[in-house]
Design a protein around this motif. Structure first.
Motif, PDB file in Angstrom:
ATOM      1  N   ARG A 138       0.836  -1.206   0.000  1.00  0.00           N
ATOM      2  CA  ARG A 138       0.000   0.000   0.000  1.00  0.00           C
ATOM      3  C   ARG A 138       0.872   1.258   0.000  1.00  0.00           C
ATOM      4  O   ARG A 138       0.594   2.211  -0.728  1.00  0.00           O
ATOM      5  N   ASP A 139       1.935   1.238   0.792  1.00  0.00           N
ATOM      6  CA  ASP A 139       2.856   2.369   0.791  1.00  0.00           C
ATOM      7  C   ASP A 139       3.525   2.535  -0.561  1.00  0.00           C
ATOM      8  O   ASP A 139       3.669   3.654  -1.083  1.00  0.00           O
ATOM      9  N   ALA A 140       3.977   1.403  -1.128  1.00  0.00           N
ATOM     10  CA  ALA A 140       4.661   1.462  -2.422  1.00  0.00           C
ATOM     11  C   ALA A 140       3.715   1.940  -3.521  1.00  0.00           C
ATOM     12  O   ALA A 140       4.110   2.711  -4.397  1.00  0.00           O
ATOM     13  N   MET A 141       2.471   1.504  -3.457  1.00  0.00           N
ATOM     14  CA  MET A 141       1.495   1.938  -4.449  1.00  0.00           C
ATOM     15  C   MET A 141       1.298   3.455  -4.372  1.00  0.00           C
ATOM     16  O   MET A 141       1.256   4.149  -5.402  1.00  0.00           O
TER      17      MET A 141
ATOM     18  N   PRO B  46      -3.717   3.208  -2.967  1.00  0.00           N
ATOM     19  CA  PRO B  46      -3.369   2.189  -1.972  1.00  0.00           C
ATOM     20  C   PRO B  46      -4.479   1.168  -1.745  1.00  0.00           C
ATOM     21  O   PRO B  46      -4.209   0.004  -1.439  1.00  0.00           O
ATOM     22  N   ASN B  47      -5.736   1.591  -1.903  1.00  0.00           N
ATOM     23  CA  ASN B  47      -6.842   0.669  -1.679  1.00  0.00           C
ATOM     24  C   ASN B  47      -6.981  -0.385  -2.767  1.00  0.00           C
ATOM     25  O   ASN B  47      -7.812  -1.286  -2.662  1.00  0.00           O
TER      26      ASN B  47
ATOM     27  N   TYR C 236      -0.200  -8.985  17.478  1.00  0.00           N
ATOM     28  CA  TYR C 236      -1.647  -9.157  17.486  1.00  0.00           C
ATOM     29  C   TYR C 236      -2.358  -7.845  17.166  1.00  0.00           C
ATOM     30  O   TYR C 236      -3.383  -7.837  16.460  1.00  0.00           O
ATOM     31  N   ALA C 237      -1.824  -6.741  17.662  1.00  0.00           N
ATOM     32  CA  ALA C 237      -2.415  -5.446  17.328  1.00  0.00           C
ATOM     33  C   ALA C 237      -2.306  -5.185  15.827  1.00  0.00           C
ATOM     34  O   ALA C 237      -3.233  -4.640  15.202  1.00  0.00           O
ATOM     35  N   PHE C 238      -1.182  -5.584  15.248  1.00  0.00           N
ATOM     36  CA  PHE C 238      -0.995  -5.410  13.809  1.00  0.00           C
ATOM     37  C   PHE C 238      -2.017  -6.246  13.024  1.00  0.00           C
ATOM     38  O   PHE C 238      -2.616  -5.761  12.052  1.00  0.00           O
ATOM     39  N   LEU C 239      -2.220  -7.489  13.435  1.00  0.00           N
ATOM     40  CA  LEU C 239      -3.212  -8.329  12.752  1.00  0.00           C
ATOM     41  C   LEU C 239      -4.620  -7.761  12.918  1.00  0.00           C
ATOM     42  O   LEU C 239      -5.446  -7.837  12.001  1.00  0.00           O
ATOM     43  N   LYS C 240      -4.883  -7.184  14.071  1.00  0.00           N
ATOM     44  CA  LYS C 240      -6.208  -6.584  14.277  1.00  0.00           C
ATOM     45  C   LYS C 240      -6.375  -5.366  13.382  1.00  0.00           C
ATOM     46  O   LYS C 240      -7.472  -5.093  12.883  1.00  0.00           O
ATOM     47  N   TRP C 241      -5.279  -4.602  13.149  1.00  0.00           N
ATOM     48  CA  TRP C 241      -5.340  -3.518  12.161  1.00  0.00           C
ATOM     49  C   TRP C 241      -5.707  -4.083  10.798  1.00  0.00           C
ATOM     50  O   TRP C 241      -6.570  -3.530  10.096  1.00  0.00           O
ATOM     51  N   GLY C 242      -5.070  -5.184  10.411  1.00  0.00           N
ATOM     52  CA  GLY C 242      -5.376  -5.786   9.120  1.00  0.00           C
ATOM     53  C   GLY C 242      -6.825  -6.188   9.008  1.00  0.00           C
ATOM     54  O   GLY C 242      -7.453  -6.023   7.959  1.00  0.00           O
TER      55      GLY C 242
ATOM     56  N   VAL D 199      -6.788  -0.407  18.427  1.00  0.00           N
ATOM     57  CA  VAL D 199      -6.130  -0.256  17.124  1.00  0.00           C
ATOM     58  C   VAL D 199      -6.825   0.876  16.370  1.00  0.00           C
ATOM     59  O   VAL D 199      -8.046   0.848  16.169  1.00  0.00           O
ATOM     60  N   ALA D 200      -6.038   1.858  15.955  1.00  0.00           N
ATOM     61  CA  ALA D 200      -6.609   2.975  15.199  1.00  0.00           C
ATOM     62  C   ALA D 200      -6.865   2.549  13.761  1.00  0.00           C
ATOM     63  O   ALA D 200      -6.000   1.963  13.111  1.00  0.00           O
ATOM     64  N   ALA D 201      -8.052   2.837  13.257  1.00  0.00           N
ATOM     65  CA  ALA D 201      -8.393   2.515  11.865  1.00  0.00           C
ATOM     66  C   ALA D 201      -7.639   3.459  10.932  1.00  0.00           C
ATOM     67  O   ALA D 201      -7.588   4.672  11.155  1.00  0.00           O
ATOM     68  N   SER D 202      -7.043   2.911   9.881  1.00  0.00           N
ATOM     69  CA  SER D 202      -6.315   3.731   8.911  1.00  0.00           C
ATOM     70  C   SER D 202      -6.150   2.959   7.617  1.00  0.00           C
ATOM     71  O   SER D 202      -6.076   1.721   7.619  1.00  0.00           O
ATOM     72  N   GLU D 203      -6.088   3.692   6.529  1.00  0.00           N
ATOM     73  CA  GLU D 203      -5.912   3.085   5.213  1.00  0.00           C
ATOM     74  C   GLU D 203      -4.525   2.467   5.076  1.00  0.00           C
ATOM     75  O   GLU D 203      -4.363   1.381   4.532  1.00  0.00           O
TER      76      GLU D 203
END
Length: 917
Positions: free
Chosen positions: A106-109, A116-117, A159-165, A645-649
């Motif tokens: 997403r960052d590279a895009m 990114p979406n 786990y927080a990272f996976l919850k972001w996903g 977990v903060a929602a973010s694109e």
């Protein structure tokens, strides 16, 4: 889900009770004179339906469908087809790097001016967090709770990272930790068998009611477990799975299909584990790497789905792509037992019958490329070991098998055991008689006895057998030996429900087999530390000790660093060896111990009958247990719910995190790939032998205190107690680069007599870690190659076994042969897999690994299975040897991935172009 084309007018309507479904009729191919559906292998029919449904004139053409429909058992096809799985299955060790890569894409895009979406799963992705729990506590009533607490403390960032996903990515669901093992959760809940009627927490939608076979690719090699339920599924590398998530087909050559005929029934006292070890040995000997295996015959009617999935689970151990079982009455019976909805089961039966996918005993036998036959009545009680799952040993021969392995080790054992050379070849020779009945920890002691792994804990019959054996052992006054670390780690909470209902858990607890958690533990190497007094005794006395586990993997260095002999066994035999406390014992003739009455107790005295096991299973395993446990499986406990977990694109990378880092794969990536060039001036980083596994290349277990990865973590203020494991830190490329080839049992011929991740920096011959040498070569601008033997990259579908070498600067691997998944992973990371030809190997050319290597003929591009010229020059004498090697890029798509520098780079460029247009 309608196909863009339908050259064969295959679209039809299937009516099941009060529901209507659109489906793609296989009968249309028979009507066109292309296929004899009655004798086509089941797996080929599944592939055919997939092509019919996705025909678009580009990735799937009419010619592709015709070629597959004309599948012949007598023809080896070089035709490539594109398969689109219905879903992608992940576990957390491999799932974290997948989500890391998607976040990085997403960052590279965004950096390339795209949307990114556009980086989003286009089909269901289901992840089960199961690989992170370790056996830190055992043998106590609170062991499971304490291990779960420790697990969450260690892995909160991941786990927080996976919850972001889960919140940021479409079509992505995660089953929280402390729920079960991915493959057991898959067969008991996630698997649909046939899509269209809902299931797995998804409601039926009449507006999109298309019926089609469930299929999956997974980032764990044992994804094949669900093949036993009639679902075409197989393991792929994480990078290939990511491409599948993003809409890319999984390309494959039209497969050969090996038929495995089962006849008769298992004898008294023989378990499903004994069967699977027999099947594994037969198929590994047959040679089925890269092929489909499909089971057929009247013996299937007497083989429950729980036994079938145990066989399917071991497909990576015998090397096949899949190990398929067809849908039949036993399938429907299992779906009812596990609480699937009646409407769902009705669709499975109606669809399978309409498509010619429903097996009955009187149906015509399919035609196969080759066949094997096994009379189930000939299967004997067995284990496998001490180092490979295909090395089956009759129960009565385990003592001599262990003695052979010990004799080989004893030749090199020194009092201090500093750098003693380990067994180079798999399997031993010679033999010694060990002292009978050790009164304390000694050579031959079993120090780990673990009922673990999705392989066997998914099967109620072997779990109940273990419980009944434990109950009788307790009644006779037997106890586990005090030096044995015992554990019970089932793959589903349903297991402890039925063990409790049958009043068997108390007996297991009495022998130390208390619940330690729901997840992959000992089998994945999360066995945790041995008790201090045991560990110190092993080190001080240089002991050759063993483990017995009900898992699927027993490779060197995998189960525990101090345990040299590892045997796979059925759960009741795990309990038996905990009682005996020794591997140098013949359990068919020698007693397990002395009972409370002073008399010897033999295994045969306490072994439960098949009828007794079946009666308990029937009485105590109910559909209500499955319905209750899976009613809200994605919710998780309070720990999961409270993860903020903060929602973010796009993911907000934390520069201080040592669990999740933005990887460098896309740094400076141009919009178009550069020209492919020859590899010149390369040095050899390692010369490796046969059966080098992905565990050797990228270990998942503990991080050694003297390793480059440990040095990196300590420099960042992380104490050894908080290192966690390589598997847990797979989201951090800095740790994983340093952990590449860091297995303590790796043997590199460039440093003979030394074990571990060590090599020589060849310009001056200095011995150093592989990581340090690679960094020095990178500074010099020197490309690297690996030289290896047969079955390079066998074992787990571990993407870091390709990512790590690529980041170290490895440009090519020259081996005698590759395991399927690892070969594709190397290509996916832009590393060239090359095979010696005509039965040649490094020894054929007296390669020492000190040569300067050139690989010529790839400049301008590669073609599938082309040959290239390899030149190896001795820098001292200037003499060169020349030989040809085959490029193991098998399909045009793989060639395109290599041209782009990897599959993710290819997909990113494709998606960028699509988003801009």
């Amino acid at each position: 889900m309608s196909a863009q084309k339908s050259s064969f007018n295959a679209v039809g309507t299937l009516r099941v009770d009060d529901r209507s479904y659109t489906y793609y009729r296989l009968a249309a191919l028979h009507e066109a004179g292309l296929a004899d559906l009655a004798t086509l292998p089941y797996s080929i029919k599944i592939l055919l339906e997939n092509l019919l449904r996705f025909e678009d004139g580009r990735s799937v053409t009419k010619a592709d469908i015709e070629a597959l429909a004309r599948w012949s058992p007598r023809t080896h096809s070089e035709k490539e087809i594109a398969f689109r799985p219905a879903r992608v299955l992940l576990q957390d060790f491999t799932g974290v790097p997948c989500v890391v890569d998607l976040a990085a894409m997403r960052d590279a895009m965004a950096a390339m001016g795209g949307d990114p979406n556009a980086i989003n799963p286009l089909q269901p992705v289901e992840l089960v967090i199961d690989h992170s729990v370790q056996v830190d506590r055992f043998g106590t009533a609170d062991a499971a709770d304490r291990n779960a607490e420790i697990e969450f403390e260690r892995n909160r960032e991941r786990y927080a990272f996976l919850k972001w996903g889960q919140s940021a990515l479409a079509n992505f669901r995660a089953v929280p930790p402390d729920t079960g093992i991915v493959h057991q959760v898959n067969i008991e809940y996630l698997a649909r068998v046939i899509f269209g009627a809902g299931g797995a927490g998804v409601a039926y939608d009449p507006a999109t009611a298309v019926a089609y076979p469930d299929s999956a690719v997974g980032t764990d090699s044992h994804t094949t477990m669900v093949d036993g339920l009639g679902v075409l599924a197989f393991g792929v590398g994480g990078i290939e799975a990511e491409a599948a998530m993003l809409g890319q087909p999984v390309t494959m050559l039209i497969p050969e299909v090996i038929g495995f005929k089962l006849e008769g029934a298992l004898r008294e006292g023989v378990t499903a584990t004994d069967l699977v070890l027999t099947v594994t040995q037969m198929l590994r000997k047959k040679g089925v790497v890269g092929k489909f295996v499909e089971f057929y015959g009247t013996g299937l009617s007497r083989l429950p789905v729980a036994d079938r999935t145990t066989i399917g689970n071991m497909s990576p151990e015998f090397g096949s792509t899949v190990a398929m079982f067809p849908i039949d009455d036993r399938t429907l019976e299992y779906m009812r037992l596990t609480g699937r909805a009646p409407e769902h089961i009705a669709l499975v039966e109606a669809y399978a019958r309409a498509q010619g996918l429903f097996r009955t005993d009187d149906a015509p036998e399919p035609q196969y490329s080759d066949t094997l036959v096994l009379d189930l009545g000939t299967v004997e009680p067995s284990l496998a070991g001490p180092r490979r799952p295909q090395d089956r040993v009759r129960l009565g021969d385990v003592k001599s098998s262990f003695n052979d392995a010990f004799a080989e080790y004893a030749k090199t054992r020194t009092p201090a055991n500093r750098g003693a050379e380990r067994m180079q070849n798999e399997g031993g020779n010679g033999g010694v008689a060990l002292a009978e009945g050790p009164a304390e920890l000694a050579d031959g002691s079993v120090v780990i006895a673990a009922i673990t792994s999705c392989t066997n804990t998914s099967n109620p019959s072997v779990l109940v057998a273990a419980g009944l054996l434990a109950k009788r052992a307790v009644e006779r006054g037997l106890k586990q030996k005090p030096w044995v670390k015992t554990s019970l780690a089932p793959g589903s909470k349903v297991v402890t429900d039925y063990l409790a209902k049958a009043d068997l858990q108390r007996s297991l607890d009495a022998l130390g087999f208390n619940l330690v958690g729901y997840g992959c533990t000992t089998c994945i190497g999360n066995s945790g530390p041995l008790p201090t007094e045991v560990s110190e005794a092993i080190s001080e006395r240089n002991l050759f000790v063993g483990a017995v586990l009900s898992g699927n993997r027993n490779f060197e260095g995998r189960i525990h660093a101090q345990v040299r002999a590892n045997y796979l066994a059925s759960p009741p035999l795990v309990v038996a060896y905990a009682l005996a406390g020794r591997l140098d014992i013949d359990l068919t003739n020698e007693p397990l111990g002395t009972g409370s009455d002073g008399k010897p107790v033999y295994l045969r005295d306490i072994w439960p009958s098949n009828e007794e096991v079946a009666r308990v299973v029937t009485q105590c395993v109910t559909d209500e247990m499955f319905k209750s446990r899976y009613a809200d499986v994605f919710r998780g406990d309070a720990n999961w719910a409270n993860l903020a977990v903060a929602a973010s694109e796009r993911y907000a990378w934390d520069p201080k995190s040592e669990y999740v880092k933005n990887p460098p794969y896309f740094d400076g990536m141009p919009a178009e790939p550069g020209a492919t060039t020859d590899i010149v001036g390369a040095r050899v980083l390692a010369v490796l032998g046969d059966s080098v596994t992905t565990d050797h290349i990228s270990p998942a277990g503990s991080i050694a205190k003297n390793s480059p990865a440990a040095k990196y973590l300590v420099e960042r203020g992380i104490e050894p107690a908080d290192f966690n494991s390589y598997g847990a830190r797979r989201g951090n490329h800095e740790v994983m680069m340093r952990g590449t080839f860091a297995n303590i049992r790796l043997r590199n011929a460039l440093v003979p007599g030394v074990e571990g991740g060590v090599t020589r920096y060849l310009p001056n011959g200095e011995q150093m870690s592989i990581f340090d040498a690679a960094m020095r070569y990178k500074k010099d601008g020197t490309p690297l190659v690996i030289i290896a033997g047969k079955e390079y990259g066998s074992g787990s579908s571990r993407d870091w076994a390709a990512k790590g070498p690529a980041l170290l600067g490895v440009r090519a691997v020259i081996a005698e042969s590759f395991e399927r998944i690892h070969r594709s992973n190397l290509i996916g990371m832009g590393v060239l897999p090359l095979e010696f030809i005509n039965g040649e190997n490094a020894g054929s050319y007296a390669l020492s690994g000190e040569e300067i290597v050139e690989i010529l003929g790839i400049s301008g591009g590669v073609k599938p299975r082309m040959e290239v010229q390899v030149k190896a020059t001795d820098p001292q004498s200037g003499k060169s040897v020349h030989f040809k090697a085959r490029v193991r890029i098998d399909t045009p798509d793989e060639a395109e991935y290599y041209r782009h520098g990897g599959i993710l780079q290819y997909v990113l460029r494709q998606l960028r172009a699509a988003s801009k247009s």
